[in-house]
Design a protein around this motif. Structure first.
Motif, short mmCIF file in Angstrom:
data_model
loop_
_atom_site.label_atom_id
_atom_site.label_comp_id
_atom_site.label_asym_id
_atom_site.label_seq_id
_atom_site.Cartn_x
_atom_site.Cartn_y
_atom_site.Cartn_z
N LEU A 82 -0.22 33.59 55.62
CA LEU A 82 1.15 33.55 56.08
C LEU A 82 1.67 32.11 56.13
O LEU A 82 2.85 31.86 55.89
N GLU A 83 0.79 31.17 56.40
CA GLU A 83 1.17 29.76 56.43
C GLU A 83 1.73 29.33 55.07
O GLU A 83 2.67 28.54 54.99
N HIS A 84 1.12 29.83 54.01
CA HIS A 84 1.53 29.46 52.66
C HIS A 84 2.93 29.95 52.34
O HIS A 84 3.77 29.19 51.84
N VAL A 85 3.21 31.20 52.65
CA VAL A 85 4.55 31.74 52.38
C VAL A 85 5.59 31.07 53.27
O VAL A 85 6.71 30.77 52.83
N ALA A 86 5.26 30.79 54.52
CA ALA A 86 6.19 30.11 55.42
C ALA A 86 6.52 28.71 54.90
O ALA A 86 7.68 28.28 54.94
N ASN A 87 5.52 28.01 54.40
CA ASN A 87 5.74 26.68 53.85
C ASN A 87 6.64 26.73 52.62
O ASN A 87 7.50 25.87 52.44
N ARG A 88 6.47 27.75 51.79
CA ARG A 88 7.34 27.89 50.61
C ARG A 88 8.79 28.12 51.02
O ARG A 88 9.71 27.57 50.41
N ILE A 89 9.00 28.93 52.05
CA ILE A 89 10.36 29.18 52.55
C ILE A 89 10.99 27.87 53.01
O ILE A 89 12.11 27.52 52.62
N LEU A 90 10.27 27.11 53.84
CA LEU A 90 10.80 25.84 54.35
C LEU A 90 11.06 24.85 53.22
O LEU A 90 12.11 24.21 53.18
N SER A 91 10.10 24.72 52.32
CA SER A 91 10.25 23.76 51.22
C SER A 91 11.48 24.06 50.38
O SER A 91 12.24 23.17 50.01
N ARG A 92 11.67 25.31 50.08
CA ARG A 92 12.81 25.70 49.25
C ARG A 92 14.14 25.43 49.95
O ARG A 92 15.09 24.93 49.34
N ILE A 93 14.22 25.74 51.24
CA ILE A 93 15.45 25.49 51.99
C ILE A 93 15.77 24.00 51.99
O ILE A 93 16.91 23.59 51.76
#
Length: 118
Positions: free
Chosen positions: A71-82
């Motif tokens: 879940l950490e990986h997907v959360a990081n992708r969300i933040l990075s993209r924003i």
């Protein structure tokens, strides 16, 4: 300064380390909070002067659709993209929760929280 919150975004997808999780899938909940200067949009009433929450919801759904073990990986992708796509955002916090995780016990959900600041 102001905040925009998207609460209880529900997604069915296939995250997890177990092979079965990739095949069966599970329900997830995502909560997102961003901070940005909203004073211009508060006066102008124009979408281009704010961070569009329809866009934020779309980012969450698109990134949640890409399988991750953690879940950490997907959360990081969300933040990075924003942060890459929305220069107005100064802070963002995302909580990704797996509902009814396969833990062998009675656990409603497991959540991770990540935040990022510009």
């Amino acid at each position: 300064m102001g905040s925009i919150k998207l609460e209880n975004i529900r997604v069915f997808t296939n995250h997890g380390c177990l092979t079965e999780e990739g095949k069966i899938g599970s329900e997830y909940r995502v909560d997102l909070t961003i901070n940005a200067n909203l004073s211009k949009s508060a006066l102008s009433d124009q979408l281009e002067d704010t961070v569009d929450y329809v866009y934020l919801n779309q980012v969450v759904k698109e990134e949640m659709a890409v399988r991750s073990k953690l879940l950490e990986h997907v959360a990081n992708r969300i933040l990075s993209r924003i942060f890459e796509e929305s220069p107005m955002v100064t802070f963002a916090e995302v909580v990704v929760s797996k509902i009814n995780p396969p833990l062998g016990g009675d656990v409603e959900m497991v959540s991770i929280l990540l935040s990022k600041q510009r």
